[in-house]
Design a protein around this motif. Structure first.
Motif, short mmCIF file in Angstrom:
data_model
loop_
_atom_site.label_atom_id
_atom_site.label_comp_id
_atom_site.label_asym_id
_atom_site.label_seq_id
_atom_site.Cartn_x
_atom_site.Cartn_y
_atom_site.Cartn_z
N UNK A 184 0.67 -1.38 0.06
CA UNK A 184 -0.38 0.60 0.07
C UNK A 184 1.01 1.37 -0.08
N UNK A 185 1.95 1.17 0.40
CA UNK A 185 3.00 2.39 0.83
C UNK A 185 3.69 2.70 -0.42
N UNK A 186 3.72 1.92 -1.11
CA UNK A 186 4.50 2.13 -2.28
C UNK A 186 3.48 1.69 -4.18
N UNK A 187 2.49 1.08 -3.62
CA UNK A 187 1.64 1.80 -4.77
C UNK A 187 0.47 2.35 -4.72
N UNK A 188 0.10 2.30 -3.40
CA UNK A 188 -0.99 3.57 -2.93
C UNK A 188 -2.03 2.29 -2.36
N UNK A 189 -2.67 2.30 -1.39
CA UNK A 189 -3.63 1.23 -0.81
C UNK A 189 -4.92 1.21 -2.00
N UNK A 190 -4.78 -0.19 -2.28
CA UNK A 190 -5.84 -0.86 -2.57
C UNK A 190 -7.19 -0.99 -2.15
N UNK A 218 9.08 0.82 -12.64
CA UNK A 218 9.09 1.77 -12.43
C UNK A 218 7.75 2.44 -11.67
N UNK A 219 7.98 3.23 -11.00
CA UNK A 219 6.89 3.52 -9.87
C UNK A 219 6.58 4.92 -9.53
N UNK A 220 5.91 6.13 -10.00
CA UNK A 220 6.37 6.94 -10.46
C UNK A 220 5.76 7.13 -8.45
N UNK A 221 6.55 6.99 -8.14
CA UNK A 221 6.13 7.16 -6.16
C UNK A 221 6.07 8.76 -5.80
N UNK A 222 4.39 9.91 -5.39
CA UNK A 222 4.77 11.01 -5.39
C UNK A 222 5.83 11.33 -3.99
N UNK A 223 5.75 10.52 -3.27
CA UNK A 223 7.15 11.08 -1.87
C UNK A 223 7.87 10.75 -1.98
N UNK A 224 8.95 10.16 -2.71
CA UNK A 224 10.39 9.69 -3.21
C UNK A 224 10.30 9.28 -4.52
N UNK A 225 9.96 10.00 -5.43
CA UNK A 225 10.24 10.19 -6.61
C UNK A 225 10.27 8.25 -7.36
N UNK A 226 11.08 8.29 -8.44
CA UNK A 226 10.56 7.27 -9.21
C UNK A 226 11.57 6.17 -8.10
N UNK A 227 11.06 4.85 -8.61
CA UNK A 227 11.40 3.89 -8.17
C UNK A 227 11.59 2.50 -8.69
N UNK A 228 12.05 1.67 -9.37
CA UNK A 228 12.95 0.61 -10.11
C UNK A 228 13.02 -0.83 -9.53
N UNK A 229 12.32 -1.49 -9.66
CA UNK A 229 11.45 -2.86 -8.35
C UNK A 229 11.47 -4.15 -9.63
N UNK A 230 12.06 -5.54 -9.08
CA UNK A 230 11.76 -6.29 -9.36
C UNK A 230 11.02 -7.11 -9.39
N UNK A 231 9.94 -6.90 -10.03
CA UNK A 231 8.76 -7.66 -9.68
C UNK A 231 8.95 -9.59 -10.01
#
Length: 297
Positions: A141-147, A237-250
């Motif tokens: 929820x913190x990374x992608x927003x709370x579903x 690549x997640x465009x997070x509103x607080x920490x900026x772009x975050x590249x993750x492995x899924x």
């Protein structure tokens, strides 16, 4: 309808209370304060985990609510971490038919829940075999927003990838982009076709495939190829509103016969992305929810 009844010692309310009292908060990934007296879950904790009101849990346990919906029973079974036979018993106490063998299950076995608990704040979610979201943790929820901000019926990854008309289907609260979105789309469709072989009699899966074939041209084209496979990994690549772009492995892990999909998002150790991931997890879900959306393109 809710009715005034005398609760049985072996009835629905009594069994929910018994199962609630036996589940330690640590097993449900809840932080425990020093002054806590209850060994098991509190009513408000069960309500939060199951997505129902505290008042409804009280009425269930007191026998004043005796006919919960199928979706509520499924949520309670997951929150209480019931075994398969216990889940079926809960359904019968609620005067419902337990899920049939051969249909898609949203039940998360206790063993899987213990594994999820050990992952801590790592961003992780669980999807059913038809890519319907059934569980997520605070890190997700913190990374992608709370579903929880979206209606339950919209929480399907296939519908998110292949929208129909003007329907609003959102699994993330801000843009998420793949390095190769076409490859991701093809993998999702191939995985759904594999699911139809595993669960040929599941009505929800059949309806999903039919609606996507009829309503989304890209899905229909990919489905026509006949490809069968699994969606195992991806890079986002997640465009997070607080920490900026975050590249993750899924990475996608599949749990045995249930075909539950455990999706884990991690960043390269020691990288700036790992630091951003940790900061996002510590901060929790941002309050602001953008009005725009993205389907990963």
């Amino acid at each position: 309808m809710d009715g005034m009844t005398t609760p049985s010692e072996d009835g629905l309310g009594a069994m929910i209370r018994t199962w609630r009292n036996r589940l330690p908060p640590s097993a449900a990934m809840l932080r425990v304060g020093r002054r806590r007296r209850a060994a098991g879950l509190r009513r408000e904790e069960l309500a939060d985990l199951a997505g129902v009101s505290v008042d409804y849990v009280v009425r269930l346990e007191q026998g004043r609510a005796t006919t919960p919906s199928e979706s509520t029973v499924a949520s309670l079974a997951r929150a209480l971490q019931l075994s398969g036979p216990e889940r079926d018993h809960l359904y019968r106490l609620a005067r419902l038919v337990p899920p049939a063998t051969g249909t898609i299950s949203a039940h998360i076995p206790p063993g899987v829940q213990r594994v999820l608990a050990r992952l801590g704040d790592v961003a992780v979610a669980v999807f059913a075999a038809d890519w319907h979201l059934v569980w997520w943790n605070r890190g997700w929820a913190a990374l992608l927003g709370d579903p929880a901000a979206s209606a339950p019926w919209t929480r399907n990854f296939a519908r998110y990838r292949f929208p129909i008309g003007a329907e609003s289907t959102r699994l993330t609260q801000w843009p998420v982009n793949e390095r190769d979105p076409d490859l991701t789309d093809a993998a999702v469709v191939a995985d759904l076709r594999r699911a139809t072989g595993r669960f040929p009699d599941d009505p929800r899966l059949a309806r999903l495939v039919r609606e996507l074939r009829d309503g989304n041209g890209q899905f229909a084209e990919l489905w026509a190829t006949g490809a069968v496979g699994e969606h195992r990994e991806d890079h986002k690549v997640i465009e997070h509103p607080s920490v900026g772009e975050v590249t993750v492995d899924c990475d996608v892990l599949t749990d045995g016969d249930t075909e539950l999909k455990i999706v884990i998002l991690t960043a390269e150790p020691g990288s700036a992305d790992e630091t951003k991931l940790r900061l996002a997890s510590i901060a929790g879900p941002p309050v602001r929810v953008p009005t725009g959306g993205s389907r990963g393109r």
